[in-house]
Design a protein around this motif. Structure first.
Motif, PDB file in Angstrom:
ATOM      1  N   TYR A 159       0.851  -1.199   0.000  1.00 38.48           N
ATOM      2  CA  TYR A 159       0.000   0.000   0.000  1.00 38.48           C
ATOM      3  C   TYR A 159       0.882   1.242   0.000  1.00 38.48           C
ATOM      4  CZ  TYR A 159      -3.266   3.283   2.419  1.00 38.48           C
ATOM      5  OH  TYR A 159      -4.042   4.349   2.807  1.00 38.48           O
ATOM      6  N   GLY A 160       0.477   2.279  -0.746  1.00 38.33           N
ATOM      7  CA  GLY A 160       1.327   3.459  -0.818  1.00 38.33           C
ATOM      8  C   GLY A 160       0.562   4.711  -1.207  1.00 38.33           C
ATOM      9  N   ILE A 161       1.315   5.741  -1.560  1.00 32.00           N
ATOM     10  CA  ILE A 161       0.706   7.052  -1.792  1.00 32.00           C
ATOM     11  C   ILE A 161      -0.200   7.078  -3.012  1.00 32.00           C
ATOM     12  CG2 ILE A 161       2.461   8.330  -0.521  1.00 32.00           C
ATOM     13  CD1 ILE A 161       3.796   9.048  -3.170  1.00 32.00           C
ATOM     14  N   ALA A 162       0.050   6.220  -4.001  1.00 37.30           N
ATOM     15  CA  ALA A 162      -0.855   6.172  -5.157  1.00 37.30           C
ATOM     16  C   ALA A 162      -2.230   5.677  -4.744  1.00 37.30           C
ATOM     17  CB  ALA A 162      -0.278   5.280  -6.250  1.00 37.30           C
ATOM     18  N   ASP A 163      -2.268   4.748  -3.812  1.00 34.47           N
ATOM     19  CA  ASP A 163      -3.544   4.243  -3.309  1.00 34.47           C
ATOM     20  C   ASP A 163      -4.264   5.310  -2.487  1.00 34.47           C
ATOM     21  OD1 ASP A 163      -3.070   1.365  -4.164  1.00 34.47           O
ATOM     22  OD2 ASP A 163      -1.373   1.677  -2.809  1.00 34.47           O
ATOM     23  N   MET A 164      -3.508   6.021  -1.652  1.00 32.17           N
ATOM     24  CA  MET A 164      -4.093   7.091  -0.850  1.00 32.17           C
ATOM     25  C   MET A 164      -4.703   8.168  -1.739  1.00 32.17           C
ATOM     26  SD  MET A 164      -1.060   7.615   1.972  1.00 32.17           S
ATOM     27  CE  MET A 164      -0.112   6.205   2.534  1.00 32.17           C
ATOM     28  N   ALA A 165      -4.072   8.425  -2.880  1.00 28.98           N
ATOM     29  CA  ALA A 165      -4.553   9.460  -3.795  1.00 28.98           C
ATOM     30  C   ALA A 165      -5.774   9.018  -4.582  1.00 28.98           C
ATOM     31  CB  ALA A 165      -3.435   9.854  -4.759  1.00 28.98           C
ATOM     32  N   THR A 166      -5.830   7.746  -4.942  1.00 28.63           N
ATOM     33  CA  THR A 166      -6.880   7.254  -5.827  1.00 28.63           C
ATOM     34  C   THR A 166      -8.150   6.875  -5.069  1.00 28.63           C
ATOM     35  OG1 THR A 166      -5.137   6.401  -7.286  1.00 28.63           O
ATOM     36  CG2 THR A 166      -7.372   5.584  -7.661  1.00 28.63           C
ATOM     37  N   PHE A 167      -7.999   6.328  -3.887  1.00 28.89           N
ATOM     38  CA  PHE A 167      -9.143   5.843  -3.124  1.00 28.89           C
ATOM     39  C   PHE A 167     -10.249   6.891  -2.935  1.00 28.89           C
ATOM     40  CE2 PHE A 167     -11.214   5.677   1.031  1.00 28.89           C
ATOM     41  CZ  PHE A 167     -11.884   4.468   0.951  1.00 28.89           C
ATOM     42  N   PRO A 168      -9.959   8.126  -2.545  1.00 26.97           N
ATOM     43  CA  PRO A 168     -11.061   9.073  -2.309  1.00 26.97           C
ATOM     44  C   PRO A 168     -11.877   9.376  -3.557  1.00 26.97           C
ATOM     45  CG  PRO A 168      -9.033   9.853  -1.267  1.00 26.97           C
ATOM     46  CD  PRO A 168      -8.653   8.715  -2.167  1.00 26.97           C
ATOM     47  N   TRP A 169     -11.255   9.289  -4.728  1.00 26.72           N
ATOM     48  CA  TRP A 169     -11.997   9.516  -5.971  1.00 26.72           C
ATOM     49  C   TRP A 169     -12.847   8.310  -6.326  1.00 26.72           C
ATOM     50  CZ3 TRP A 169     -12.913  14.010  -8.056  1.00 26.72           C
ATOM     51  CH2 TRP A 169     -12.035  15.077  -7.803  1.00 26.72           C
ATOM     52  N   VAL A 170     -12.288   7.108  -6.204  1.00 23.54           N
ATOM     53  CA  VAL A 170     -13.050   5.895  -6.505  1.00 23.54           C
ATOM     54  C   VAL A 170     -14.252   5.777  -5.561  1.00 23.54           C
ATOM     55  CG1 VAL A 170     -12.936   3.365  -6.571  1.00 23.54           C
ATOM     56  CG2 VAL A 170     -11.049   4.725  -7.489  1.00 23.54           C
ATOM     57  N   ARG A 171     -14.101   6.294  -4.385  1.00 26.38           N
ATOM     58  CA  ARG A 171     -15.193   6.304  -3.400  1.00 26.38           C
ATOM     59  C   ARG A 171     -16.439   7.004  -3.941  1.00 26.38           C
ATOM     60  NH1 ARG A 171     -15.623  10.065   1.100  1.00 26.38           N
ATOM     61  NH2 ARG A 171     -16.799   9.159   2.847  1.00 26.38           N
ATOM     62  N   ASN A 172     -16.258   7.900  -4.905  1.00 27.62           N
ATOM     63  CA  ASN A 172     -17.388   8.639  -5.467  1.00 27.62           C
ATOM     64  C   ASN A 172     -18.092   7.905  -6.605  1.00 27.62           C
ATOM     65  OD1 ASN A 172     -17.159  10.778  -3.739  1.00 27.62           O
ATOM     66  ND2 ASN A 172     -16.105  12.123  -5.188  1.00 27.62           N
ATOM     67  N   ALA A 173     -17.560   6.777  -7.033  1.00 25.17           N
ATOM     68  CA  ALA A 173     -18.117   6.093  -8.204  1.00 25.17           C
ATOM     69  C   ALA A 173     -19.621   5.866  -8.103  1.00 25.17           C
ATOM     70  CB  ALA A 173     -17.376   4.777  -8.444  1.00 25.17           C
ATOM     71  N   PRO A 174     -20.156   5.401  -6.969  1.00 25.91           N
ATOM     72  CA  PRO A 174     -21.607   5.179  -6.923  1.00 25.91           C
ATOM     73  C   PRO A 174     -22.431   6.442  -7.177  1.00 25.91           C
ATOM     74  CG  PRO A 174     -20.520   4.033  -5.112  1.00 25.91           C
ATOM     75  CD  PRO A 174     -19.492   4.925  -5.743  1.00 25.91           C
ATOM     76  N   LYS A 175     -21.886   7.597  -6.834  1.00 21.12           N
ATOM     77  CA  LYS A 175     -22.603   8.848  -7.071  1.00 21.12           C
ATOM     78  C   LYS A 175     -22.765   9.114  -8.569  1.00 21.12           C
ATOM     79  CE  LYS A 175     -20.585  10.973  -2.937  1.00 21.12           C
ATOM     80  NZ  LYS A 175     -19.732  12.101  -2.437  1.00 21.12           N
ATOM     81  N   TYR A 176     -21.901   8.494  -9.363  1.00 16.81           N
ATOM     82  CA  TYR A 176     -21.937   8.694 -10.809  1.00 16.81           C
ATOM     83  C   TYR A 176     -22.591   7.510 -11.514  1.00 16.81           C
ATOM     84  CZ  TYR A 176     -18.111  11.732  -9.204  1.00 16.81           C
ATOM     85  OH  TYR A 176     -17.344  12.650  -8.517  1.00 16.81           O
ATOM     86  N   ASP A 177     -23.316   6.700 -10.728  1.00 17.19           N
ATOM     87  CA  ASP A 177     -23.992   5.505 -11.258  1.00 17.19           C
ATOM     88  C   ASP A 177     -23.000   4.540 -11.892  1.00 17.19           C
ATOM     89  OD1 ASP A 177     -26.558   6.389 -10.495  1.00 17.19           O
ATOM     90  OD2 ASP A 177     -26.691   7.641 -12.277  1.00 17.19           O
ATOM     91  N   ILE A 178     -21.853   4.393 -11.241  1.00 17.42           N
ATOM     92  CA  ILE A 178     -20.846   3.418 -11.661  1.00 17.42           C
ATOM     93  C   ILE A 178     -20.801   2.327 -10.596  1.00 17.42           C
ATOM     94  CG2 ILE A 178     -18.401   3.000 -12.105  1.00 17.42           C
ATOM     95  CD1 ILE A 178     -18.200   5.902 -13.076  1.00 17.42           C
TER      96      ILE A 178
END
Length: 229
Positions: A159-178
């Motif tokens: 686990y590293g900084i790329a995961d920390m950066a990407t996770f908060p955005w992927v968390r929004n996927a359901p809001k976009y009907d993904i």
């Protein structure tokens, strides 16, 4: 000494609060209410001339001198270098983490951000914009799914900084009907990160300021976020 985090509860703000929690660094939060226009205040522009948050001020930067930084990716690299945490010693592995961090900065953040704008906040529905950015967000998730089929985390085994950066955005996927179930390796990765106590604490950033997704914007908020200003 305590790092000053200038942020608002958005995916980019969460990146840094999560990193600070993961690294056990003391910090204090200075709210930058982007809807109210705090990002245009002279004092904030001194540390973030692009009028975007987050930004940090480290009173004990290199050689013990104060350092201010804007751009979330630069902040994550700095914190990893400062602490030696989430900073692989093998240069090839470290650059793999940075590579995926840049993928997030140049792709996931902008594309998910535009999807959110057109789906949730645009004053009128623009079908082309919705389709364009939802499709691009799904393409990026497919890229991540392929990567996470062969690696535990974006940077590799750890686990590293790329995961920390990407996770908060992927968390929004359901809001976009993904539906993340379409991307099983991303779903596995997401669940593992969401369960981390430091991540849960980082997501508490200014929790009392969080509005439900799609809350209508006032004219002032729309001008500050998307207007000519």
């Amino acid at each position: 000494m305590t790092i000053q985090l200038h942020a608002w509860p958005t995916p980019n703000g969460y990146k840094v609060s999560i990193a600070l929690e993961e690294m056990g660094l003391p910090y204090e939060v200075h709210a930058v209410n982007i809807g109210a226009g705090d990002q245009f205040k002279p004092d904030f522009l001194k540390i973030a001339p692009n009028n975007r948050m987050p930004a940090i001020v480290d009173p004990e930067g290199p050689e013990g001198k104060p350092l201010s930084l804007f751009e979330s990716g630069a902040i994550l690299i700095y914190l990893a270098e400062k602490t030696g945490q989430f900073r692989p010693k093998d240069p090839a592995v470290w650059y793999t983490h940075i590579q995926w961090l840049m993928w997030q900065m140049g792709g996931v953040g902008p594309m998910f951000g535009q999807a959110g704008h057109f789906i949730l906040y645009a004053p009128e529905k623009v079908p082309y914009g919705i389709e364009r950015y939802r499709n691009e967000s799904k393409r990026l998730l497919k890229v991540a799914n392929t990567r996470l089929e062969e690696a535990t985390y974006l940077g590799g085994d750890d686990y590293g900084i790329a995961d920390m950066a990407t996770f908060p955005w992927v968390r929004n996927a359901p809001k976009y009907d993904i539906d993340l179930n379409e991307f099983p390796h991303v779903q596995r990765w997401f669940n593992a990160i969401a369960a981390r106590p430091a991540v849960q604490r980082g997501l508490g950033l200014l929790a009392d300021k969080v509005k439900p997704a799609g809350t209508p914007l006032s004219d002032k908020e729309r001008e500050n976020l998307y207007g000519k200003k």
